[in-house]
Design a protein around this motif. Structure first.
Motif, mmCIF file in Angstrom:
data_model
loop_
_atom_site.group_PDB
_atom_site.id
_atom_site.type_symbol
_atom_site.label_atom_id
_atom_site.label_comp_id
_atom_site.label_asym_id
_atom_site.label_seq_id
_atom_site.Cartn_x
_atom_site.Cartn_y
_atom_site.Cartn_z
ATOM 1 N N TRP A 292 48.945 43.036 24.979
ATOM 2 C CA TRP A 292 48.321 43.681 23.822
ATOM 3 C C TRP A 292 47.241 44.651 24.282
ATOM 4 N N LEU A 293 47.120 45.738 23.525
ATOM 5 C CA LEU A 293 45.962 46.609 23.613
ATOM 6 C C LEU A 293 44.991 46.167 22.517
ATOM 7 N N VAL A 294 43.781 45.796 22.905
ATOM 8 C CA VAL A 294 42.765 45.313 21.965
ATOM 9 C C VAL A 294 41.636 46.345 21.925
ATOM 10 N N ARG A 295 41.447 46.956 20.753
ATOM 11 C CA ARG A 295 40.407 47.982 20.614
ATOM 12 C C ARG A 295 39.359 47.525 19.612
ATOM 13 N N ALA A 296 38.092 47.541 20.012
ATOM 14 C CA ALA A 296 37.012 47.185 19.102
ATOM 15 C C ALA A 296 36.872 48.269 18.037
ATOM 16 N N VAL A 297 36.843 47.855 16.761
ATOM 17 C CA VAL A 297 36.764 48.802 15.654
ATOM 18 C C VAL A 297 35.351 49.319 15.477
ATOM 19 N N GLU A 298 34.363 48.497 15.735
ATOM 20 C CA GLU A 298 32.976 48.916 15.572
ATOM 21 C C GLU A 298 32.157 48.300 16.682
ATOM 22 N N PRO A 299 31.074 48.919 17.087
ATOM 23 C CA PRO A 299 30.297 48.373 18.205
ATOM 24 C C PRO A 299 29.620 47.070 17.844
ATOM 25 N N GLY A 300 29.604 46.153 18.823
ATOM 26 C CA GLY A 300 28.888 44.873 18.635
ATOM 27 C C GLY A 300 29.668 43.901 17.801
ATOM 28 N N GLY A 301 29.706 42.673 18.212
ATOM 29 C CA GLY A 301 30.395 41.643 17.445
ATOM 30 C C GLY A 301 29.501 41.045 16.392
ATOM 31 N N GLY A 302 28.146 41.191 16.527
ATOM 32 C CA GLY A 302 27.230 40.583 15.567
ATOM 33 C C GLY A 302 27.226 39.080 15.679
ATOM 34 N N ARG A 303 26.362 38.454 14.903
ATOM 35 C CA ARG A 303 26.314 36.993 14.873
ATOM 36 C C ARG A 303 27.128 36.519 13.706
ATOM 37 N N CYS A 304 27.873 35.482 13.913
ATOM 38 C CA CYS A 304 28.888 35.063 12.952
ATOM 39 C C CYS A 304 28.503 33.724 12.347
ATOM 40 N N GLY A 305 27.650 33.738 11.338
ATOM 41 C CA GLY A 305 27.231 32.493 10.716
ATOM 42 C C GLY A 305 28.259 31.971 9.743
ATOM 43 N N GLY A 306 28.062 30.750 9.269
ATOM 44 C CA GLY A 306 28.922 30.185 8.247
ATOM 45 C C GLY A 306 30.284 29.747 8.740
ATOM 46 N N ALA A 307 30.474 29.645 10.034
ATOM 47 C CA ALA A 307 31.779 29.255 10.553
ATOM 48 C C ALA A 307 31.876 27.740 10.664
ATOM 49 N N ARG A 308 33.110 27.260 10.660
ATOM 50 C CA ARG A 308 33.390 25.837 10.870
ATOM 51 C C ARG A 308 34.148 25.691 12.183
ATOM 52 N N ILE A 309 33.663 24.790 13.013
ATOM 53 C CA ILE A 309 34.340 24.492 14.269
ATOM 54 C C ILE A 309 34.907 23.088 14.184
ATOM 55 N N THR A 310 36.204 22.972 14.433
ATOM 56 C CA THR A 310 36.874 21.673 14.416
ATOM 57 C C THR A 310 37.307 21.325 15.830
ATOM 58 N N LEU A 311 36.742 20.257 16.350
ATOM 59 C CA LEU A 311 37.087 19.758 17.680
ATOM 60 C C LEU A 311 38.073 18.613 17.488
ATOM 61 N N ASP A 312 39.340 18.865 17.805
ATOM 62 C CA ASP A 312 40.403 17.894 17.559
ATOM 63 C C ASP A 312 40.679 17.096 18.833
ATOM 64 N N LEU A 313 40.248 15.836 18.842
ATOM 65 C CA LEU A 313 40.448 14.930 19.979
ATOM 66 C C LEU A 313 41.352 13.764 19.593
ATOM 67 N N SER A 314 42.157 13.965 18.555
ATOM 68 C CA SER A 314 42.914 12.849 17.981
ATOM 69 C C SER A 314 44.096 12.421 18.830
ATOM 70 N N LEU A 315 44.592 13.300 19.703
ATOM 71 C CA LEU A 315 45.747 12.959 20.521
ATOM 72 C C LEU A 315 45.294 12.471 21.894
ATOM 73 N N ALA A 316 46.177 11.735 22.561
ATOM 74 C CA ALA A 316 45.810 11.104 23.828
ATOM 75 C C ALA A 316 45.664 12.107 24.960
ATOM 76 N N ARG A 317 46.393 13.210 24.943
ATOM 77 C CA ARG A 317 46.349 14.107 26.100
ATOM 78 C C ARG A 317 46.377 15.586 25.738
ATOM 79 N N ARG A 318 46.201 15.927 24.448
ATOM 80 C CA ARG A 318 46.139 17.330 24.052
ATOM 81 C C ARG A 318 44.981 17.500 23.079
ATOM 82 N N TRP A 319 44.050 18.380 23.426
ATOM 83 C CA TRP A 319 42.854 18.571 22.615
ATOM 84 C C TRP A 319 42.696 20.060 22.341
ATOM 85 N N SER A 320 42.024 20.392 21.226
ATOM 86 C CA SER A 320 41.862 21.801 20.866
ATOM 87 C C SER A 320 40.570 21.991 20.090
ATOM 88 N N VAL A 321 40.116 23.239 20.042
ATOM 89 C CA VAL A 321 38.993 23.624 19.194
ATOM 90 C C VAL A 321 39.480 24.766 18.309
#
Length: 425
Positions: A292-321
């Protein structure tokens, strides 16, 4: 101070140092089962897990086999297809004389390749170890495929140490094969044969061949990035602003107008058009041959408040965020170490210093360099959501942890005190 955990090679040596002998006095462990008087710790822990999960010691493999078409599909999609020749070259030349077979399973424990000594292959057929068999620990109990997948380290299982009765006429030595880029489990390679034909040193041999396979995967990855870099050069030369060319998994081939980063986390379902990239903010994605070619549309990513992070550790050998909310949605599969570190931060909102994390993970507060290096890699995909001094999740980020139904299944590879307390709760 607690002794630091042993590395995989040391663990493997300890596991194989005292194989059970035919002369060892057996003891009753469960109805109808007899095992050696003092089971090795790695086997005792595995038996505890499979007993808790209700694995049937008389499990039959036949009804659960994958069909030939599904086996072919999984082979075609598995990264292990690239290294099967390496595994063959390392493990099969002496198969007939040594009376063993090689088994290669995917990350779910499904047998995708199986070759070697014909009489042993026939014996394996008799007990159901055919192509497509499920050798995950939660289905087939303690064995040379499923147990290394859970522990993420080489394990040798001698004859009667197998939980399922039909497997006790074999001795197995298995080693996990991980993606050298991010530590993700790809599968397990195993050598199996009659008990008298395998030696404790077999485990070190299998582990060495697994490491050769991982080295080949690394070479293949670097070669593909080099080819993509040749495609990227004329494309990036015409662009202004911040842009990068990455492969389909986000590994960076080239950049312009921005510092080089090893990997850019792509949206969960990357497609041509607008999308959110954690380290860049709003971006335009354009397909290239192999990436992929990834081009930033505007400068700076800024701070991204209000997000939810889910740390999934429910499986014995596969984990994800997974990150979702105003920033869009994207997910990242976690290595064992990253899953462990993120859990330790999630249960301590106030944060932890590098020394505190080193004490937890390694039993040595002086190993801060290793902790900082690992968390630097984590920050490549969690970016603004993870702060340091001390390390912690941002206060305006909601963090959810999905735990296993059975607490004792939490991060089975971890020796951290916080994890051990959670398992016991």
């Amino acid at each position: 101070m607690a002794n630091p955990p042993m590395n995989a090679a040391q663990n493997a040596a300890v596991d194989a140092a005292r194989p059970p002998r035919a002369s060892d006095p057996p003891r009753a462990s469960s109805p109808g089962r007899r095992v050696h008087q003092v089971p090795r710790k790695v086997i005792e822990q595995s038996w505890t897990r499979v007993l808790r999960r209700g694995v049937n010691p008389d499990h039959e493999f036949g009804p659960g086999l994958l069909g030939p078409d599904e086996v072919r599909r999984r082979r075609a999609e598995s990264p292990l297809r690239e290294v099967v020749p390496v595994l063959r070259a390392g493990l099969l030349p002496a198969a007939d004389d040594a009376r063993h077979i090689m088994i290669v399973a995917d990350q779910e424990g499904r047998v995708l390749w199986r070759e070697g000594c014909s009489p042993v292959l026939r014996r394996a057929d008799e007990v159901g170890l055919a192509l497509g068999a499920d050798l995950s620990e939660e289905v087939a109990g303690t064995n040379g495929i499923g147990t290394p997948a859970v522990l993420r380290r080489p394990v040798q299982v001698f004859a009667a140490e197998h939980f399922v009765r039909s497997l006790t006429n074999l001795t197995c030595a298995g080693a996990p094969i991980t993606d050298p880029r991010d530590g993700r489990l790809l599968g397990v390679v195993d050598v199996s044969g009659p008990h008298e034909s395998l030696h404790p040193a077999t485990l070190a041999w299998v582990e060495s061949v697994a490491k050769l396979a991982e080295a080949r995967l690394r070479e293949t990855h670097l070669g593909s990035l080099q080819r993509l870099r040749a495609v990227a050069a004329p494309v990036l030369a015409r662009l202004g602003g911040r842009a990068a060319v990455v492969d389909r998994d986000g590994w960076t081939a080239a950049v312009t107008g921005m510092p080089y980063v090893q990997r850019i986390t792509l949206p969960k379902s990357a497609a041509a058009g607008a999308g959110w990239v954690p380290s860049l903010g709003p971006c335009a994605l354009e397909p290239l041959d192999g990436g992929w070619l990834v081009r930033a549309v505007e400068p700076g990513g800024g701070r991204c408040g209000g997000a939810r992070i889910t740390l999934d550790l429910s499986l014995a050998r596969r984990w994800s965020v997974t990150v979702s909310g105003g920033v869009g949605s994207w997910a990242q599969e976690l290595s064992p170490r990253h899953a462990e570190l993120l859990y330790l931060l999630a249960v301590c909102p106030a944060g932890r210093s590098a020394a505190e994390l080193a004490e937890e993970v390694f039993g040595d507060p002086a190993r801060t360099v290793t902790v900082r290096a690992e968390l630097s890699r984590v920050r490549r995909y969690l970016g603004e959501f993870l702060e340091h001094r001390p390390y912690r999740f941002r206060e305006d980020t909601e963090v959810d942890v999905v735990l296993p139904d059975e607490p004792r299944d939490l991060l089975p590879h971890s020796a951290a005190a916080t994890v051990q307390r959670a398992r016991a709760s």
